[in-house]
Structure formats: structure tokens, C-alpha cells
Design an enzyme around this catalytic site. Structure first.
Site, PDB file in Angstrom:
ATOM      1  N   GLU C  62       0.832  -1.214   0.000  1.00 48.10           N
ATOM      2  CA  GLU C  62       0.000   0.000   0.000  1.00 48.10           C
ATOM      3  C   GLU C  62       0.862   1.258   0.000  1.00 48.10           C
ATOM      4  OE1 GLU C  62      -0.674  -2.676   1.744  1.00 48.10           O
ATOM      5  OE2 GLU C  62      -2.693  -3.220   1.128  1.00 48.10           O
ATOM      6  N   HIS C 131     -10.307  -6.617   8.826  1.00 46.67           N
ATOM      7  CA  HIS C 131     -10.905  -6.172   7.565  1.00 46.67           C
ATOM      8  C   HIS C 131     -12.183  -5.365   7.776  1.00 46.67           C
ATOM      9  CE1 HIS C 131      -8.474  -9.662   6.569  1.00 46.67           C
ATOM     10  NE2 HIS C 131      -8.475  -9.307   5.294  1.00 46.67           N
TER      11      HIS C 131
END
Lengths: 81, 383, 327
Positions: C62, C131
Site C-alpha cells: 500500500e 478487515h
């Protein structure tokens, strides 16, 4: 004096003294003060209005005759002969 | 966690005996709910709780007598977590109920109450945790407005029928304030009405019906004359001190047929003759019931008279109309055996009562004042 | 103009596609956006249509691909960076907070970063603690970036082009529970404003302030409250930074009560910021304490019943509103 004339005078007198009372809803045989909040000031004012309309004097000692509408009618009929 | 204390159920109560609990640990309680019965010198009294919460623990067994102010139960407040087992909490000290210190009101309610000059303490709250909301203030405001409406000239309006005059809120506020702030003391005295009645019968017999007088006017006049002589009963308690009235304006409690009552003032009642007073009184009653009083009449009283008239009970213990400092009550006249000159005679009597503000006067002064009132009624010709 | 039945997922895809067609500087990159069609299926079919130059699969880094996006934006491109979920965006936090948000300021306005970062957020799909979190407030804290949360089909379609038109970085939060949301969308739907909150349901008794995935629950709560005679006004924030104070304060000034519904944790939350602003700007309008319905302060649990218990629900919103209205 005719009965319906007396009735009209009483109606007007009561309306002047206690505009919030409905004449037709009062039981004629029961004292007004037992049916509504009608105090000595109201009784006095009622007497004044009747006496003015009919041109008669109503002595204080006769106030009890004004207590109920039926009694009042009989009394006024007698007084106005 | 909050302590629920043995309440004081009267100024003279030092201790109370817990008779029974109406709640058990774990119960959810709402402000105002009866949670216990307490025996006092005055009898068994239902005791209400003053906050919402969950009963954590009852600290006192039924049958136990405890002093006022001692914790008798512990309350978990709404939103408070269940206690976790751990070190014992520090022992709570008995203090006054903490939530009595400041009225619980929303910011909007406070601002509105301030703008309208409404006393929050006199209101009951309907919001979360019993808080006073804007709507509560609005209700009190409109109650007062409808009173003001009764005050303001309203020519276009038809009189009373069907008009919702909600003066309950205004009466509630004024009377709550009176009972909260004014230390009343009460005196009572029997008055032989015979002289007044005889005088009145003579007067009325010799006058046409429109000029006749009511006994109430004699009483108003007697109070007015006495108040002129005893200025410490005629005026107001303002900002911590007594302010004498600028004249004797006698408020007269007038019940409204649709409910509630108002106490408009007869201006300078001490300076008018009985027939003048009678006319003014008649006019005042008529306009009060038609909703056409003026503001100065409604608010201008310097002392008040509450007369029960013909249909009522013997004795009234009136509540002072703040910020006034005295109110005189007259019960319904009754015919009773009475000792006159060593003989028992049937007589018409009326019970005169005085409620006065102890911050301004004392019982001795009150007695002199009430005696003056009754003395004047003994000599109706002086009125 | 006619409307077509569509889903939130398709609306986002339509927005990306239209941007790719409109402006050749636009490209999409992120993990699995190409061959796989996006972890939530948003970019399905785009690789085939636009090719690997403009639909770029990235390594699982990321920080790396977000940094690349910032560099591309500085170089004149209009990158759309997709980060699979906000949880993983923390790996790119340095790039976003220390670079994207600061470069305009540190260059005295010489450089801007016209970067759009889309990321999924929120719980409800049993994806467990790594998540499922809602960390919008992390980004809404930072000056120099704009943060939006489309909760409707119109906003899913219209916020992306508006974000691309913004010369500064914009973070778009798409709640995972919304992708299957179905409804009608005008065929000519296009860019929307990014500044204003929207009143999704008018009401006079209590204001419910929410955004993103909690909007549906809040509207359901408002419907229940209406049956009890409590008319709730539902505000969809849409923009989380800057906050549309005017709409919020005007609403609360009318209703005098407010509940913040926020899937973030209560402590240091977006809900906390909203409460503060209301108290700062509308204290004297309030007729009840402010309330918050937030996620329980636990990592989001995996088991469905525990996950649901941890999250804001219509029932919890109803209870909070009822309490404020004295019920």
C-alpha cells in the site's frame, strides 16, 4: 305578565350575569348554585337585572325565591301579577 | 452510584422508621416512584425517589429507625456500569441529595425561561432524567400568557365560553414559590357577625337592589382599614427586604367558573366608602370572569383577601400571593351557640384567618392586625 | 430523463469508466483491480476495455503504490488508487498524511496532488477484526485532504468525477455493505457537490446524523420512530472533511436534539467531533443531552451475532432517540 315574556327576561338577566352558563342546560327545579359556580355576587346581580327589567323591587329577604329557575318564574309571576 | 437518604418529611422530623420497601435490588426506578413506606410522627408516608436508576442495595431493614439524612439504599444511575468486584468503595458520607442543588433543565429551556422570566424551580420536567425542556417552559409561558390575556383588554373576544384559560400553570408557579420561599405563620379568630349582619340587613332593606351590599365588601373594607394601620402587612418582600405598598390595594381572590382563580386588586380600598367599594368589587368580579382585567389590577395587590362565601367550609388557611406578605381568609359564616353576656345565644360567626410572612412580621403583630380586622367588623357603622 | 436499475457497485464502476473515457490522464491502480476485477468486483471488465496501462494491478504494498499514485499526480496524471480496505490503508498512512496532504502547503502552492484514493470500509460481512474497522476519522482528522463517504447511488456515481476535478487529494470511503445496494439511477447522473450534507429525511423532533453504511439503519430507525410519533430528521454527512456545519447546526436548531450514528468507535470519533461542534455552535438551542450510537469498543468480532451486537443498529438508534425525546 305572560310566561314566555318572563322566560325571556330571566334568560337575558342570566346571560348578563353569567354569559358562560347555558340557560337551557340548567335544571329548572334545582338551585342554580348547585349546578354551577353561582355565588352571592351572581345572585345579587341576577336580582338587579330582574328588578330593572321588570320594574319591581326585590327585597333581600326574597332572594331565596331566585335560587332555582322554576321557583324564580313562580315568584316573578306572582310579583308581576 | 448515589445514596438514597432517609428524607425529611417535614421540618420537625429528625428520624423515621422504615416500614417496608416497595422495591428490591435490581429494580429499575423512575424519578417520582414510591420506593418505601416510612413511619413518622405524622403517620406512614409513601416516600418517592428523586432520580432514575437501578436499586443496587437496600441498606436498612424494615423496622429500623434511622436519622434523617442517613443513606438507606444505594442506587446505580442510568448508564452507570454494573459494579465490578474490587476494593470496597470509600464509605459514603451522609450529605444532602446532590441533585437538589441545581434544577435539571436543558440549555434551550434555561434560555427561554430567562427570557420569559419564568422560575425553573416551579416547573416539572418531562425530558430525559426529568429535565425541564423547552416545551415545559413553553407550557408555563402560555399558561402565564393566557393569564395575561385574561388581563389585557380583549374587546373583540367573546367572554368565557369555551375559551381555554389555562391558568393552572401560573397558579402552580406562584403557589410553589409562596410555599418554597415564604415562611408563613397562621392565626385564626372567630368573629361574631351579628352586628355586621344586622347593619347590612338594615342597609339593604332601605336601599334599592342595585345599591345593596354584600358581606364580602364589609370584610374587604375592614381588611383595607386594618392594613392602612398596620403597614407591615401591606406591601412586598423584594430582594431580601420588605417594601411597603404605595397604597392599600386589596387583592380579592375570585374563582373563575371555568376553573382557577385570579386575585385582582381593589385600588385604594381604604379610601373608598362601602357603596363605592361595592361598585368597584362588582365591576372587578364581572371583568375577571369575562377575562377583562388590566395588568395593574392583576398584579397590583398589596395584600389579599380570600373569602369562601356562602358555600364552603368554616376555615381557610390561605397561601400568600408572592411577593405580598399577608393574606386574610374568611370561611363560610355558620350559625353557632355563642356566649354573649353570660348567656348562650345562637349567633352567626365567621372564622377569620391570617397567613403572614414571618420574615416581615411576628405572631404578636399578626394578632394585633387580625384583631383590628375583626374589631372593625364588630362596628360596621365605622366602615 | 430515464432511470435505470443499478447497484452501488455498478454506479462506482460507471463513474470510473466515464472518467477513463473522459480524461486520458486518469488511470486506476490497486491490488487485484485488473485480472481479478477488484476485491469487491468494482473494476470487473475494465482491464479488458482499457488495457493494463490504465488498469494496473499492483504488488501488495500500500505504501508503494499509494506513493506511486502521489508521484503520478504530481507529474500531471489523475490517478485513482484503490486500497482494498481502510484497515490496510494504515500501511499507506505515511504517504497520505506526510506527503499527499502536505505538499501543497510545503511547496507554497507550487505543487498540488490531484489524487483520488478509494477504499472500502466497515463491518457486517464477517470479515473479522483486520478487515472490518471504520477508520474514517483517522483521515478526517488531517488538514490537506478531503474525505467523502457516498451512501447513495447518486453519490457513488457522482463523487468520483467531482473528486477527480479537485486539485487536492480526496479520500472516498465506500462501505462494504453498500456495494449490493440496488436502486434507480438517472442515466445522465454525473458529478455531485462534495461540500454539503444532505437531509435524507426531514423531521422536527430529533436529528440523526450519520454517513455511509449507517444511513440505511438510521432511515429504518427514523421510520420506526415515526410510528411512535417521533419525527426524526436524518442527515447524511456525505463529506466527512470538511464537515457541513451549517446544515447540521440548522437542523439541530430546529429539532433541539441530536443523535450521532457512527460505525467508528466512540472514543475520539467522528461522532465526538460532531457533538463538540453542536455544543460549540448550538448549545443554547439544545433541549436534551446529545447522544451517540457507535460501535462497541472492541475489535470487530468474527461471529455474526457478536459482530451485529457490536455495531450500531436501528434498535439502538431508536432507543437513543426515544430517550432524548423523553419517551
Amino acid at each position: 305578565m305572560k310566561t314566555d315574556e318572563l322566560e325571556r327576561v330571566m334568560r337575558t338577566a342570566l346571560a348578563g350575569v353569567a354569559p358562560d352558563l347555558e340557560f337551557d342546560e340548567l335544571d329548572p327545579e334545582t338551585p342554580i348554585r348547585d349546578q354551577a359556580d353561582f355565588d352571592s355576587m351572581d345572585t345579587l346581580n341576577f336580582a338587579i337585572a330582574l328588578s330593572r327589567a321588570l320594574g319591581i323591587d326585590i327585597p333581600e329577604s326574597d332572594y331565596p325565591h331566585l335560587a332555582s329557575l322554576a321557583e324564580c318564574r313562580r315568584y316573578l309571576a306572582m310579583r308581576t301579577g | 452510584m448515589a445514596d438514597f437518604l432517609m428524607p425529611s418529611l417535614g421540618a420537625d422530623m429528625d428520624e423515621g422508621t422504615l416500614v417496608q420497601w416497595e422495591v428490591a435490588p435490581g429494580d429499575t426506578v423512575r424519578r417520582g416512584q414510591v420506593v418505601a413506606v416510612v413511619e413518622t410522627a405524622k403517620g406512614a408516608i409513601d416516600v418517592e425517589i428523586f432520580r432514575d436508576g437501578v436499586v443496587e442495595e437496600l441498606l436498612v431493614e424494615p423496622g429500623t429507625t434511622v436519622p434523617v439524612g442517613q443513606p438507606i439504599a444505594r442506587l446505580r444511575e442510568c448508564g452507570e456500569a454494573e459494579p465490578t468486584p474490587g476494593p470496597a468503595p470509600a464509605p459514603a458520607t451522609a450529605t444532602a441529595e446532590p441533585d437538589t442543588a441545581r434544577v435539571r433543565a436543558s440549555p434551550a429551556a434555561r434560555r427561554q425561561a430567562e427570557a420569559l422570566g419564568i422560575d425553573l424551580e416551579a416547573l416539572a420536567g418531562s425530558g430525559p432524567d426529568g429535565a425541564i425542556t423547552l416545551e415545559d417552559v413553553g407550557r408555563a409561558g402560555s399558561a402565564r400568557e393566557s393569564m395575561a390575556e385574561a388581563v389585557a383588554p380583549a374587546p373583540a373576544k367573546p367572554a368565557a365560553p369555551g375559551r381555554p384559560v389555562d391558568i393552572r400553570g401560573a397558579i402552580a408557579a406562584a403557589m410553589s414559590r409562596a410555599k418554597r420561599e415564604i415562611p408563613h405563620y397562621y392565626l385564626g379568630h372567630w368573629v361574631d357577625l351579628s352586628p355586621a349582619n344586622e347593619w347590612l340587613a338594615d342597609w339593604n332593606a332601605s336601599h334599592p337592589v342595585a345599591e345593596r351590599l354584600l358581606p364580602a365588601v364589609l370584610m374587604l373594607r375592614a381588611v383595607a382599614l386594618a392594613a392602612a394601620r398596620f403597614p407591615d402587612f401591606n406591601g412586598f418582600w423584594r430582594d431580601g427586604k420588605f417594601v411597603a405598598g404605595d397604597g392599600v390595594h386589596v387583592g380579592t381572590a375570585i374563582s373563575l367558573r371555568r376553573g382557577g382563580l385570579v386575585a385582582p386588586a381593589l385600588k385604594n380600598a381604604d379610601r373608598h366608602s362601602l357603596p363605592e367599594l361595592m361598585d368597584a368589587f362588582r365591576d372587578l368580579v364581572g371583568r375577571a370572569r369575562a377575562g377583562r382585567l388590566t395588568g395593574s389590577e392583576l398584579l397590583g395587590g398589596t395584600i389579599t383577601v380570600s373569602s369562601l362565601g356562602e358555600q364552603g367550609v368554616e376555615e381557610v388557611y390561605p397561601v400568600i400571593y408572592p411577593p405580598q406578605v399577608a393574606i386574610v381568609g374568611f370561611g363560610t359564616p355558620v350559625e353557632r351557640p355563642w356566649v354573649v353576656g353570660g348567656r348562650i345565644e345562637p349567633r352567626w360567626l365567621v372564622r377569620a384567618t391570617l397567613a403572614a410572612d414571618h420574615r416581615v412580621s411576628d405572631g404578636r403583630r399578626g394578632a394585633l392586625f387580625l384583631e383590628a380586622v375583626t374589631g372593625l367588623l364588630q362596628e360596621p357603622e365605622t366602615l | 430523463m430515464s432511470a435505470a436499475r443499478t447497484t452501488y457497485r455498478e454506479a462506482v464502476r460507471a463513474a470510473i469508466r466515464a472518467a477513463l473515457l473522459d480524461d486520458e490522464r486518469v488511470f486506476l491502480m490497486g491490488e487485484d483491480v485488473g485480472s481479478y476485477g477488484g476485491c469487491f468486483g468494482v473494476s470487473k471488465g475494465l482491464l479488458e476495455e482499457f488495457g493494463p496501462e490504465r488498469i494496473r494491478d499492483t504488488p501488495l504494498s500500500e505504501s508503494g503504490f499509494t506513493g506511486a499514485g502521489i508521484g503520478a499526480a504530481l507529474g500531471g496524471m489523475r490517478p485513482i488508487v484503490e486500497i482494498m480496505t481502510v484497515n490496510f490503508s494504515l500501511l499507506a498512512l505515511d504517504q497520505i498524511v506526510n506527503s499527499a496532504a502536505t505538499i501543497r502547503h510545503m511547496s507554497d502552492g507550487q505543487f498540488s496532488v490531484p489524487l483520488v484514493i478509494r477504499m472500502a470500509t466497515g463491518a457486517g460481512r464477517q470479515l473479522a477484526a483486520q478487515h472490518s474497522h471504520s477508520l474514517e476519522s483517522f483521515y478526517a482528522h488531517v488538514p490537506g485532504i478531503r474525505v467523502v463517504a457516498p451512501a447513495t447511488l447518486e453519490d457513488a456515481r457522482g463523487m468520483l468525477p467531482a473528486a477527480l476535478a479537485d486539485p487536492d487529494p480526496v479520500v472516498i470511503f465506500e462501505h462494504t455493505s453498500l456495494y449490493n445496494l440496488e436502486g434507480e439511477l438517472a442515466e445522465d447522473a454525473g458529478a455531485v457537490d462534495l461540500d454539503r450534507a444532505a437531509i435524507r429525511r426531514p423531521g422536527r423532533d430529533v436529528t440523526l446524523v450519520t454517513h455511509g453504511g449507517s444511513l440505511a439503519k438510521t432511515l429504518a430507525a427514523a421510520a420506526t420512530l415515526a410510528e411512535e410519533g417521533i419525527e426524526a430528521e436524518v442527515i447524511d454527512l456525505r463529506s466527512l472533511r470538511p464537515l457541513d456545519d451549517a446544515t447540521i447546526i440548522a437542523s439541530v436548531s430546529r429539532t433541539r436534539r441530536a443523535v450521532m450514528v457512527d460505525e467508528g468507535w466512540r472514543t475520539m470519533s467522528l461522532a465526538a467531533e460532531l457533538v463538540t461542534r453542536i455544543v460549540e455552535q448550538a448549545f443554547y438551542e439544545l433541549d436534551a443531552p446529545l447522544a451517540r450510537v457507535c460501535t462497541a469498543e472492541v475489535p470487530i468480532p468474527y461471529p455474526a451475532h457478536l459482530e451485529q451486537a457490536a455495531l450500531p443498529s436501528a434498535d439502538k438508534i431508536v432507543a437513543a432517540a426515544r430517550r432524548l425525546t423523553g419517551g
